[in-house]
Scaffold this motif. Structure first.
Motif, PDB file in Angstrom:
ATOM      1  N   LEU A 135      40.980  59.875  58.404  1.00 17.82           N
ATOM      2  CA  LEU A 135      41.049  60.170  56.905  1.00 17.82           C
ATOM      3  C   LEU A 135      42.379  58.904  57.584  1.00 17.82           C
ATOM      4  O   LEU A 135      43.155  57.788  58.031  1.00 17.82           O
ATOM      5  CB  LEU A 135      42.662  61.314  57.215  1.00 17.82           C
ATOM      6  CG  LEU A 135      42.385  62.921  57.440  1.00 17.82           C
ATOM      7  CD1 LEU A 135      43.607  63.778  57.356  1.00 17.82           C
ATOM      8  CD2 LEU A 135      41.665  63.154  56.052  1.00 17.82           C
ATOM      9  N   ASN A 136      42.509  58.168  55.587  1.00 18.64           N
ATOM     10  CA  ASN A 136      43.463  57.163  55.410  1.00 18.64           C
ATOM     11  C   ASN A 136      44.871  57.432  55.368  1.00 18.64           C
ATOM     12  O   ASN A 136      45.495  56.177  54.711  1.00 18.64           O
ATOM     13  CB  ASN A 136      42.566  57.102  54.182  1.00 18.64           C
ATOM     14  CG  ASN A 136      41.328  56.399  54.370  1.00 18.64           C
ATOM     15  OD1 ASN A 136      40.643  55.346  55.626  1.00 18.64           O
ATOM     16  ND2 ASN A 136      40.595  56.444  53.419  1.00 18.64           N
ATOM     17  N   PHE A 137      44.885  58.877  55.217  1.00 15.39           N
ATOM     18  CA  PHE A 137      46.402  59.416  55.485  1.00 15.39           C
ATOM     19  C   PHE A 137      46.940  60.184  56.364  1.00 15.39           C
ATOM     20  O   PHE A 137      45.990  60.826  57.033  1.00 15.39           O
ATOM     21  CB  PHE A 137      46.939  59.351  53.442  1.00 15.39           C
ATOM     22  CG  PHE A 137      46.164  60.967  53.655  1.00 15.39           C
ATOM     23  CD1 PHE A 137      46.909  62.361  52.637  1.00 15.39           C
ATOM     24  CD2 PHE A 137      44.497  61.195  53.168  1.00 15.39           C
ATOM     25  CE1 PHE A 137      46.284  62.971  53.513  1.00 15.39           C
ATOM     26  CE2 PHE A 137      44.290  62.095  52.758  1.00 15.39           C
ATOM     27  CZ  PHE A 137      44.838  63.713  53.196  1.00 15.39           C
ATOM     28  N   SER A 138      48.665  60.184  56.055  1.00 10.00           N
ATOM     29  CA  SER A 138      48.326  61.677  57.175  1.00 10.00           C
ATOM     30  C   SER A 138      49.321  62.286  57.066  1.00 10.00           C
ATOM     31  O   SER A 138      49.431  62.553  55.841  1.00 10.00           O
ATOM     32  CB  SER A 138      50.413  60.574  58.373  1.00 10.00           C
ATOM     33  OG  SER A 138      49.831  59.138  58.651  1.00 10.00           O
ATOM     34  N   VAL A 139      48.733  63.432  57.835  1.00 11.82           N
ATOM     35  CA  VAL A 139      48.915  65.049  57.143  1.00 11.82           C
ATOM     36  C   VAL A 139      50.047  65.861  58.138  1.00 11.82           C
ATOM     37  O   VAL A 139      49.594  65.274  59.233  1.00 11.82           O
ATOM     38  CB  VAL A 139      47.924  65.650  57.156  1.00 11.82           C
ATOM     39  CG1 VAL A 139      48.228  67.544  56.524  1.00 11.82           C
ATOM     40  CG2 VAL A 139      46.690  65.290  55.663  1.00 11.82           C
ATOM     41  N   LEU A 140      50.912  65.715  57.785  1.00 15.67           N
ATOM     42  CA  LEU A 140      51.609  66.630  58.495  1.00 15.67           C
ATOM     43  C   LEU A 140      51.386  68.577  58.305  1.00 15.67           C
ATOM     44  O   LEU A 140      51.272  68.770  57.787  1.00 15.67           O
ATOM     45  CB  LEU A 140      53.179  66.399  58.584  1.00 15.67           C
ATOM     46  CG  LEU A 140      53.897  65.360  58.823  1.00 15.67           C
ATOM     47  CD1 LEU A 140      55.683  65.214  58.010  1.00 15.67           C
ATOM     48  CD2 LEU A 140      53.329  64.918  60.093  1.00 15.67           C
ATOM     49  N   THR A 160      62.800  65.844  58.069  1.00 12.19           N
ATOM     50  CA  THR A 160      62.875  65.548  58.811  1.00 12.19           C
ATOM     51  C   THR A 160      60.690  64.721  58.347  1.00 12.19           C
ATOM     52  O   THR A 160      60.663  63.743  58.661  1.00 12.19           O
ATOM     53  CB  THR A 160      61.782  66.907  59.382  1.00 12.19           C
ATOM     54  OG1 THR A 160      63.917  67.335  60.403  1.00 12.19           O
ATOM     55  CG2 THR A 160      61.028  65.531  60.536  1.00 12.19           C
ATOM     56  N   ALA A 161      60.025  65.747  57.326  1.00 11.39           N
ATOM     57  CA  ALA A 161      59.465  65.188  56.764  1.00 11.39           C
ATOM     58  C   ALA A 161      59.104  63.803  56.353  1.00 11.39           C
ATOM     59  O   ALA A 161      58.204  63.449  56.043  1.00 11.39           O
ATOM     60  CB  ALA A 161      58.426  66.245  55.967  1.00 11.39           C
ATOM     61  N   HIS A 162      59.589  64.237  55.775  1.00 10.45           N
ATOM     62  CA  HIS A 162      60.205  62.805  54.682  1.00 10.45           C
ATOM     63  C   HIS A 162      60.027  61.548  55.701  1.00 10.45           C
ATOM     64  O   HIS A 162      59.592  60.523  54.834  1.00 10.45           O
ATOM     65  CB  HIS A 162      61.663  62.525  53.597  1.00 10.45           C
ATOM     66  CG  HIS A 162      61.155  63.369  52.649  1.00 10.45           C
ATOM     67  ND1 HIS A 162      60.434  62.675  51.220  1.00 10.45           N
ATOM     68  CD2 HIS A 162      61.897  64.439  52.317  1.00 10.45           C
ATOM     69  CE1 HIS A 162      60.923  63.750  50.392  1.00 10.45           C
ATOM     70  NE2 HIS A 162      61.805  64.793  50.957  1.00 10.45           N
ATOM     71  N   ILE A 180      51.220  75.334  56.717  1.00  9.59           N
ATOM     72  CA  ILE A 180      52.168  74.539  55.679  1.00  9.59           C
ATOM     73  C   ILE A 180      51.823  72.737  56.193  1.00  9.59           C
ATOM     74  O   ILE A 180      51.070  72.460  57.445  1.00  9.59           O
ATOM     75  CB  ILE A 180      53.633  74.108  56.326  1.00  9.59           C
ATOM     76  CG1 ILE A 180      54.087  73.218  55.437  1.00  9.59           C
ATOM     77  CG2 ILE A 180      53.971  73.613  57.429  1.00  9.59           C
ATOM     78  CD1 ILE A 180      55.541  73.756  55.111  1.00  9.59           C
ATOM     79  N   PHE A 181      51.392  72.236  55.313  1.00  4.70           N
ATOM     80  CA  PHE A 181      50.523  70.663  55.147  1.00  4.70           C
ATOM     81  C   PHE A 181      51.024  70.027  53.906  1.00  4.70           C
ATOM     82  O   PHE A 181      51.843  70.429  53.143  1.00  4.70           O
ATOM     83  CB  PHE A 181      49.410  71.152  54.844  1.00  4.70           C
ATOM     84  CG  PHE A 181      48.192  71.990  55.342  1.00  4.70           C
ATOM     85  CD1 PHE A 181      47.906  72.286  57.262  1.00  4.70           C
ATOM     86  CD2 PHE A 181      47.328  72.720  54.015  1.00  4.70           C
ATOM     87  CE1 PHE A 181      47.437  73.437  57.436  1.00  4.70           C
ATOM     88  CE2 PHE A 181      46.216  74.043  54.870  1.00  4.70           C
ATOM     89  CZ  PHE A 181      46.727  73.902  56.303  1.00  4.70           C
ATOM     90  N   ILE A 182      51.740  69.056  54.718  1.00  5.79           N
ATOM     91  CA  ILE A 182      52.574  68.434  53.734  1.00  5.79           C
ATOM     92  C   ILE A 182      51.930  66.503  54.267  1.00  5.79           C
ATOM     93  O   ILE A 182      51.282  65.963  55.292  1.00  5.79           O
ATOM     94  CB  ILE A 182      53.734  67.979  54.381  1.00  5.79           C
ATOM     95  CG1 ILE A 182      54.331  69.474  54.322  1.00  5.79           C
ATOM     96  CG2 ILE A 182      55.017  67.391  53.820  1.00  5.79           C
ATOM     97  CD1 ILE A 182      55.919  69.455  55.598  1.00  5.79           C
TER      98      ILE A 182
END
Length: 242
Positions: A135-140, A160-162, A180-182
Motif C-alpha cells: 500500500l502507498n498509505f498506512s491503515v490502522l 492516538t490514531a491521529h 475498525i479500519f482507519i
C-alpha cells in the motif's frame, strides 16, 4: 471480475491478511434495573443496527449513533456491563445487556459513564494491510473484540490514531461488528479508491460471523466525528440483496 472492483474501480482484490480475532463473550440477555448497577465503571456502549442479533432490542431504550434518509440501517447505541478489569484465565469476562426502564436514566448512564469508560479499554491500533500488494498509505486496525468498533466513540483512541498516522483528519470505517479500519483522509485518488474498496469488501462480503454495522465512512477531526462519507451505492446494493 470482483464485485467491489466493479463498483469502485480498480483497487486491491480480495483481502489476504486478516486482523487477529479474540474470543467474543456471550451477551447475557438479562434486564437489570438501575438499583442493580453495582459498578458504573463497567458500563460500556455497544453499537448495533436495528436488525442486530447481538442484543435484544425489544423494550430496549437506545440512542441513535448514525442515521441518514436513504441509509440501509440506523446505527444504535445500547448499554452493556463488561468486567474487563477482572478477566478470567481465558481472557474473557461476562458481558451483560443493561436495560434501564427510563430514558432519562439510560441517557445519564450513557453520557456520564459508558462513553467515558470506552476510553479505558486496552485495545491498541496496529498497522494493517489486507491486500495482496504494497500500500502507498498506512491503515490502522485493531484485534477483533466485542468493543473494537466502539473505539470510534473514544476520543482517546482516535487521538492516538491521529498521532500514529500523523494527520489531522481521519477516515474511519466500522463496516461490521468488531472491526475498525482507519486511514489519513488526505489520500490521492488511487489510494482513496483502494481504501473504499477495502471498506466495501468488508461491508458486502465480510465474515458472516460479524454482523453488518455501517456502510458509511466517518470523518474524524481532533478525535471526534465531524462528517460522514455517505456510501449510497453500498446502501442500494444492501437493500437489493436484503
Amino acid at each position: 471480475m470482483n464485485l467491489i472492483r466493479k463498483i469502485l474501480g480498480l483497487g486491491p482484490k480480495e483481502p489476504v491478511n486478516t486482523v487477529r480475532r479474540t474470543q467474543t463473550p456471550e451477551v447475557k440477555r438479562v434486564a437489570q434495573q438501575h438499583n442493580h448497577f453495582s459498578d458504573l465503571d463497567l458500563l460500556l456502549p455497544v453499537l448495533v443496527t436495528e436488525n442486530t442479533r447481538e442484543i435484544e432490542l425489544e423494550n430496549q431504550i437506545t440512542s441513535v449513533f448514525h442515521s441518514r434518509e436513504d441509509g440501509f440501517n440506523r446505527i444504535l447505541i445500547g448499554l452493556t456491563s463488561f468486567n474487563y478489569k477482572n478477566l478470567d484465565e481465558s481472557k474473557e469476562a461476562e458481558l451483560f445487556q443493561v436495560k434501564p426502564e427510563e430514558e432519562e436514566t439510560f441517557l445519564r448512564l450513557l453520557v456520564e459513564h459508558a462513553e467515558n469508560n470506552i476510553q479505558e479499554l486496552d485495545i491498541s491500533f496496529q498497522y494493517w494491510n489486507p491486500t495482496d500488494k504494497d500500500l502507498n498509505f498506512s491503515v490502522l486496525s485493531a484485534p477483533i473484540t466485542f468493543f473494537t468498533s466502539e473505539l470510534i466513540m473514544s476520543k482517546k483512541h482516535m487521538l492516538t490514531a491521529h498521532q500514529k498516522l500523523n494527520t489531522e483528519e481521519l477516515f474511519v470505517s466500522i463496516p461490521r461488528r468488531g472491526l475498525i479500519f482507519i486511514c489519513d483522509r488526505n489520500l490521492n485518488d488511487e489510494d482513496y479508491k483502494t481504501f473504499l474498496n477495502m471498506h466495501s469488501y468488508a461491508v458486502l462480503k465480510g465474515d458472516a460471523e460479524d454482523e453488518l454495522l455501517c456502510e458509511d465512512v466517518f470523518v474524524v477531526e481532533n478525535g471526534e466525528i465531524t462528517n460522514v462519507l455517505a456510501m449510497h451505492q453500498l446502501s442500494g446494493i444492501l437493500r437489493e440483496s436484503a
